[in-house]
Enzyme design. Structure first.
Site, PDB file in Angstrom:
ATOM      1  N   GLY A 142     -55.376  22.699  38.339  1.00 34.62           N
ATOM      2  CA  GLY A 142     -56.835  22.752  38.336  1.00 34.62           C
ATOM      3  C   GLY A 142     -57.246  24.096  38.883  1.00 34.62           C
ATOM      4  O   GLY A 142     -57.040  24.377  40.044  1.00 34.62           O
ATOM      5  N   HIS A 143     -57.758  24.967  38.034  1.00 36.25           N
ATOM      6  CA  HIS A 143     -58.170  26.293  38.470  1.00 36.25           C
ATOM      7  C   HIS A 143     -59.686  26.363  38.524  1.00 36.25           C
ATOM      8  O   HIS A 143     -60.350  26.112  37.536  1.00 36.25           O
ATOM      9  CB  HIS A 143     -57.630  27.365  37.521  1.00 36.25           C
ATOM     10  CG  HIS A 143     -56.153  27.551  37.636  1.00 36.25           C
ATOM     11  ND1 HIS A 143     -55.419  28.282  36.744  1.00 36.25           N
ATOM     12  CD2 HIS A 143     -55.275  27.101  38.554  1.00 36.25           C
ATOM     13  CE1 HIS A 143     -54.145  28.276  37.120  1.00 36.25           C
ATOM     14  NE2 HIS A 143     -54.037  27.562  38.203  1.00 36.25           N
ATOM     15  N   ASP A 155     -52.712  25.746  44.555  1.00 40.77           N
ATOM     16  CA  ASP A 155     -54.087  25.906  45.052  1.00 40.77           C
ATOM     17  C   ASP A 155     -54.252  27.129  45.944  1.00 40.77           C
ATOM     18  O   ASP A 155     -55.077  27.142  46.847  1.00 40.77           O
ATOM     19  CB  ASP A 155     -54.555  24.649  45.819  1.00 40.77           C
ATOM     20  CG  ASP A 155     -54.386  23.406  44.973  1.00 40.77           C
ATOM     21  OD1 ASP A 155     -54.792  23.453  43.806  1.00 40.77           O
ATOM     22  OD2 ASP A 155     -53.822  22.410  45.470  1.00 40.77           O
ATOM     23  N   GLN A 210     -49.430  25.417  39.790  1.00 43.41           N
ATOM     24  CA  GLN A 210     -48.808  24.876  41.004  1.00 43.41           C
ATOM     25  C   GLN A 210     -48.282  26.048  41.859  1.00 43.41           C
ATOM     26  O   GLN A 210     -48.844  27.122  41.799  1.00 43.41           O
ATOM     27  CB  GLN A 210     -47.691  23.864  40.692  1.00 43.41           C
ATOM     28  CG  GLN A 210     -48.207  22.562  40.087  1.00 43.41           C
ATOM     29  CD  GLN A 210     -48.415  22.655  38.579  1.00 43.41           C
ATOM     30  OE1 GLN A 210     -47.567  23.121  37.865  1.00 43.41           O
ATOM     31  NE2 GLN A 210     -49.549  22.189  38.111  1.00 43.41           N
ATOM     32  N   LYS A 249     -55.138  31.091  42.681  1.00 43.38           N
ATOM     33  CA  LYS A 249     -54.653  31.859  41.531  1.00 43.38           C
ATOM     34  C   LYS A 249     -55.743  32.037  40.484  1.00 43.38           C
ATOM     35  O   LYS A 249     -55.828  33.074  39.846  1.00 43.38           O
ATOM     36  CB  LYS A 249     -53.458  31.151  40.863  1.00 43.38           C
ATOM     37  CG  LYS A 249     -52.216  31.091  41.716  1.00 43.38           C
ATOM     38  CD  LYS A 249     -51.084  30.391  40.984  1.00 43.38           C
ATOM     39  CE  LYS A 249     -51.366  28.929  40.687  1.00 43.38           C
ATOM     40  NZ  LYS A 249     -51.420  28.066  41.879  1.00 43.38           N
TER      41      LYS A 249
HETATM   42  P1  IMP Z   1     -47.323  16.051  39.271  1.00 45.17           P
HETATM   43  O1  IMP Z   1     -47.200  17.492  38.926  1.00 45.17           O
HETATM   44  O2  IMP Z   1     -48.619  15.419  38.828  1.00 45.17           O
HETATM   45  O3  IMP Z   1     -46.129  15.246  38.863  1.00 45.17           O
HETATM   46  O4  IMP Z   1     -47.372  15.951  40.872  1.00 45.17           O
HETATM   47  C1  IMP Z   1     -46.253  16.290  41.678  1.00 45.17           C
HETATM   48  C2  IMP Z   1     -46.693  16.935  42.975  1.00 45.17           C
HETATM   49  O5  IMP Z   1     -47.251  18.209  42.708  1.00 45.17           O
HETATM   50  C3  IMP Z   1     -47.794  16.188  43.736  1.00 45.17           C
HETATM   51  O6  IMP Z   1     -47.593  16.379  45.114  1.00 45.17           O
HETATM   52  C4  IMP Z   1     -49.067  16.873  43.303  1.00 45.17           C
HETATM   53  O7  IMP Z   1     -50.094  16.722  44.234  1.00 45.17           O
HETATM   54  C5  IMP Z   1     -48.581  18.295  43.203  1.00 45.17           C
HETATM   55  N1  IMP Z   1     -49.360  19.115  42.256  1.00 45.17           N
HETATM   56  C6  IMP Z   1     -49.307  19.065  40.910  1.00 45.17           C
HETATM   57  N2  IMP Z   1     -50.126  19.974  40.371  1.00 45.17           N
HETATM   58  C7  IMP Z   1     -50.708  20.617  41.394  1.00 45.17           C
HETATM   59  C8  IMP Z   1     -51.618  21.712  41.465  1.00 45.17           C
HETATM   60  O8  IMP Z   1     -52.068  22.289  40.473  1.00 45.17           O
HETATM   61  N3  IMP Z   1     -51.981  22.113  42.714  1.00 45.17           N
HETATM   62  C9  IMP Z   1     -51.474  21.540  43.831  1.00 45.17           C
HETATM   63  N4  IMP Z   1     -50.604  20.528  43.812  1.00 45.17           N
HETATM   64  C10 IMP Z   1     -50.210  20.076  42.603  1.00 45.17           C
HETATM   65 MG    MG Z   2     -55.438  24.025  41.926  1.00 39.74          MG
END
Ligand code: IMP
Ligand code: MG
Length: 432
Positions: free
Chosen positions: A45-46, A18, A230, A21
């Site tokens: 989520g962009h 977040d 991420q 990007k």
């Molecule tokens: P997962 O990727 O859904 O397995 O989540 C694992 C961890 O990564 C959690 O703490 C999520 O909140 C975090 N996470 C996954 N995708 C994102 C992202 O796009 N932005 C921020 N945090 C993320």
């Molecule tokens: Mg995001």
């Protein structure tokens, strides 16, 4: 960033995701021919703003919003076909009629099946107080199957007979696992097969050997932007394990995740927020106490684009970004959301950590240290003036410039871009 001989450019989040990007990629995509995702899935989520329109993209690179640009979903991704089709249909309804023709999906990409989402949620529940706070999109379960060599790939959709066997086996495994986790969720193998097959034709029509496609593009001197999802601190190896996502988010994975070689990458841009946020559980060294955290959260509208969860917030952590600089081989930084700090009388920077009177030199690996260490702060005067209209560094208040200079100094990386708002034009290219 596509200066001189740069053809392959990686853009990578250098905190906990977040970082903005989406906006930076959207701006750089103007100069790219191809925009490729190399890992993750619908957990990302962009948020991108085009004029008065706002788009939230989870799987499709934001480059799709530029006419004529081609987008790649790499083999390193775990793809949720239904979600992908929803995003495509949404884009087509909003005037991007040729979106689907501009998408290239790796036939080697793994599929996220509905059972992966069930498993993701059941695993989370079973962790109790040690929950990771996943996005519930089935990411961990799909990568687990990939590494266990029982995953289903896009290309498998072309052979329904074998696929039926794969799905039956997957359903049986999911049933056993759910039972073990104490879940009473049911798995219907027939339905799983029908659901998987229902999108097969559409997905196969988009699928190809994307590594070969991108290599040919580079050989024609076209420009390829490899977009990370991420952030560095959520990398399964280098992040705050086990509070991480299940893929390598860092720049080293960009080549592997699309089928190019490391020498195809010419530059790496690290995106950082002017402060720090994290969504989900796990260490966040510079986290603010809730009262102050809430102020930053409101100022920066820090709510997850995928889950809507409030993000945890804290001061900029230079030690994290210095570490990200090394792990990703960053050639430059893009600092986003500087405008969010505009009203503050004072800003702070985390410059390192202390544990039991000793200063830590490197970012630690082990969870106990991560949880117990204390950040060391440096305070600087705020600028209390709007930066939203700044288009050159010289337009910024002196205190904002000093803050950015200190970030560059502490992280050892030059700042190339400064974003001062959500609109496309609200960006400073330091070298323009
Ligand atoms: P997962 O990727 O859904 O397995 O989540 C694992 C961890 O990564 C959690 O703490 C999520 O909140 C975090 N996470 C996954 N995708 C994102 C992202 O796009 N932005 C921020 N945090 C993320
Ligand atoms: Mg995001």
């Amino acid at each position: 960033m596509f200066d001189g001989d740069v053809r392959g450019l990686v853009v990578v989040g250098s905190q906990w995701g977040d970082e903005g990007k989406g906006k930076i990629v959207d701006v750089l995509a103007r100069d790219a021919d191809w925009i490729a995702r190399y890992q993750g899935g619908a957990n990302a989520g962009h948020t991108v703003r085009v004029g008065e329109d706002e788009f939230i993209l989870h799987q499709i690179p934001s480059g799709i919003l530029y006419a004529g640009k081609r987008c790649v979903l790499g083999n390193g991704m775990v793809l949720d076909p239904a979600g992908l089709f929803d995003e495509l249909d949404g884009l087509m309804e909003r005037g991007y009629e040729d979106a689907e023709e501009r998408i290239y999906v790796s036939s080697r990409a793994q599929l996220v099946l509905p059972i992966h989402k069930l498993l993701d949620r059941a695993e989370e529940e079973s962790r109790g107080a040690d929950r990771i706070g996943t996005t519930g999109r089935g990411i961990g379960a799909a990568y687990t199957d990939k590494v266990a060599r029982v995953g289903i790939r896009v290309g498998d959709l072309a052979a329904p007979d074998r696929l039926k066997e794969q799905i039956d086996a997957a359903a049986e495994r999911a049933r056993k696992r759910l039972q073990l986790l104490g879940s009473d969720l049911e798995v219907d193998g027939e339905r799983l097969f029908d659901e998987t097959m229902s999108g097969a034709e559409r997905l196969l029509a988009m699928s190809t050997d994307v590594g070969a496609v991108l290599k040919r593009a580079l050989d024609r001197d076209e420009r390829v932007l490899l977009e990370g999802a991420q952030g560095t601190m959520l990398d399964v190896d280098h992040g705050t394990y086990p509070y991480v996502t299940s893929s390598n988010t860092t720049a080293g994975a960009a080549a592997t995740g699309v089928g190019l070689g490391p020498t195809d990458v010419d530059a790496v841009l690290g995106v950082v927020k002017a402060y720090t946020t994290r969504v989900g559980a796990g260490p966040l060294p510079t986290e603010l106490p809730e009262e102050e955290a809430a102020r930053l959260r409101e100022l920066g509208a820090e709510y997850g684009a995928t889950t809507g969860r409030p993000r945890r917030t804290g001061w900029f952590d230079a030690a994290v970004v210095r570490y990200a600089g090394r792990i990703n081989g960053l050639t430059a930084l893009a600092v986003s959301k500087l405008d969010v700090l505009d009203g503050l009388p004072e800003v702070k920077l985390g410059v390192g950590y202390r544990l039991g009177g000793e200063r830590l030199d490197e970012f630690p690996a082990d969870l106990t240290t991560l949880c117990e260490m204390e950040p060391i702060y440096e305070a600087m005067p705020g600028w209390q003036a709007s930066t939203a209209e700044a288009r050159r560094v010289a337009d910024l208040p002196a205190a904002a410039r000093a803050y950015l200079d200190r970030i560059a100094e502490l992280t050892g990386r030059p700042i190339r871009y400064i974003s001062v708002g959500t609109r496309r034009k609200q960006i400073i290219d330091v070298e323009a």
